[in-house]
Motif scaffolding. Structure first.
Motif, PDB file in Angstrom:
ATOM      1  N   GLU A   1      64.450  33.954  63.210  1.00 51.31           N
ATOM      2  CA  GLU A   1      63.260  33.094  63.255  1.00 51.31           C
ATOM      3  C   GLU A   1      62.278  33.432  62.137  1.00 51.31           C
ATOM      4  N   GLU A   2      62.235  34.713  61.756  1.00 52.11           N
ATOM      5  CA  GLU A   2      61.305  35.150  60.703  1.00 52.11           C
ATOM      6  C   GLU A   2      61.809  34.785  59.312  1.00 52.11           C
ATOM      7  N   GLY A   3      63.091  34.598  59.171  1.00 54.45           N
ATOM      8  CA  GLY A   3      63.650  34.233  57.876  1.00 54.45           C
ATOM      9  C   GLY A   3      65.151  34.443  57.832  1.00 54.45           C
ATOM     10  N   HIS A   4      65.862  33.503  57.213  1.00 60.23           N
ATOM     11  CA  HIS A   4      67.321  33.600  57.136  1.00 60.23           C
ATOM     12  C   HIS A   4      67.807  32.862  55.892  1.00 60.23           C
ATOM     13  N   ILE A   5      69.062  33.021  55.582  1.00 65.11           N
ATOM     14  CA  ILE A   5      69.657  32.322  54.452  1.00 65.11           C
ATOM     15  C   ILE A   5      69.651  30.824  54.746  1.00 65.11           C
ATOM     16  N   PRO A   6      69.227  30.003  53.795  1.00 65.56           N
ATOM     17  CA  PRO A   6      69.170  28.555  54.026  1.00 65.56           C
ATOM     18  C   PRO A   6      70.485  27.986  54.563  1.00 65.56           C
TER      19      PRO A   6
ATOM     20  N   ASN B   1      76.872  28.271  46.160  1.00 65.33           N
ATOM     21  CA  ASN B   1      77.460  27.318  47.095  1.00 65.33           C
ATOM     22  C   ASN B   1      76.571  26.977  48.289  1.00 65.33           C
ATOM     23  N   LEU B   2      75.276  27.256  48.186  1.00 60.28           N
ATOM     24  CA  LEU B   2      74.361  26.978  49.295  1.00 60.28           C
ATOM     25  C   LEU B   2      74.335  25.500  49.671  1.00 60.28           C
TER      26      LEU B   2
END
Length: 284
Positions: free
Chosen positions: A39-44, A13-14
């Motif tokens: 900031e380094e990375g997260h769920i779209p 469901n992204l």
């Protein structure tokens, strides 16, 4: 009632425009770390909500170390990320369940029950090899009208009355680790011990590897409790008690409240007593 969504559901469901994802990762010892993680990375498509800047008010004399946020300000922040009454909100942290739980509880408290915790959290998302990004999105502003669910929260006056009367129809549950409950150790607050009459159920025992236990396991965990009573959960500042709130609800307990100010609010009133005890004095 469903309290969590699994990783696979979110992966599918992204791109769902009716879903809004809130990154709640936080480190109590290093309050800026969560933003850096984001900031380094997260769920779209996720946005970041800071525990102390977005999900709490500044500390005052009373209200505990993480006072509830101003409701109007919270609603504005939700509207700014496009949350309306039909939006499915998914909150995640690193798998602790407590920081995402704070977001979950607040949204339910203002009447948005279509809110869920991502079971397993970001660490398990990474383990599955699911996508991450450093991109930050903006969303069209929405309109949201809060409907406060006052039955979800216990006031200081309610706690004080319970302690004074030793009421039999309500039970206080201290969610902190056992040594903080007994008063053997207190790394944060200025007093040690627990609110008089409280029982101890450590919040971390309701999860395993970032996942909430099954309904049957939650029922077994709370098998010593009577379902007809009202249970008020607290911790140090109203954050880590929320997984216990959810666990009790999963186990079928209908009358459950959170004391948002928790122990840090209780001891902000100098006249209030606390109980301490040795492990040998307690029946577990």
């Amino acid at each position: 009632m469903e309290y969590v969504k699994n990783l696979d559901w979110l992966r599918v469901n992204l791109e769902n425009k009716s879903v809004r994802i809130i990154d709640c990762r936080f480190d109590l010892q290093s309050p800026d770390k969560g933003e850096k993680w984001y900031e380094e990375g997260h769920i779209p498509s996720s946005v970041y909500f800071h525990l102390e800047k977005d999900l709490s008010n500044p500390v005052r004399e009373h209200g505990g170390r993480h006072p509830l946020p101003d409701i109007e300000e919270l609603v504005k922040k939700l509207e700014n990320i496009g949350v309306d009454k039909d939006t499915i909100v998914i909150a995640y942290d690193n798998g602790e369940g407590a920081f995402a739980g704070r977001c979950w509880w607040l949204l339910n408290y203002i009447g948005h029950s279509n809110t869920y915790i991502l079971d397993g959290g970001y660490k398990e998302w990474i383990k599955k090899g699911y996508p991450t990004t450093r991109e930050t999105l903006t969303f069209s502003k929405s309109s949201f009208s809060p409907i406060i669910q006052s039955h979800m929260a216990a006031t200081y006056q309610e706690i004080s009355l319970q302690v004074q009367t030793k009421g039999q129809d309500k039970v206080l549950i201290d969610s902190r680790e056992y040594k903080r409950y007994t008063g053997e150790m207190e790394p944060i607050d200025k007093k040690s011990g627990h609110i008089p009459g409280a029982e101890n159920f450590v919040w971390t025992e309701g999860l395993k590897n970032g996942y909430f236990l099954s309904i049957d396991d939650q029922k077994e965990r709370f098998s010593s409790l009577k379902p007809d009573k009202e249970y008020i959960v607290y911790c140090g500042s109203g954050i880590t008690a929320i997984p216990n709130y959810i666990s009790l609800k999963m186990a079928g307990f209908d009358k459950v409240k959170l004391y948002p100010g928790s122990f840090s609010d209780w001891i902000s009133y100098e006249e209030n007593e606390v109980e301490t005890c040795l492990p040998s004095q307690l029946e577990k």
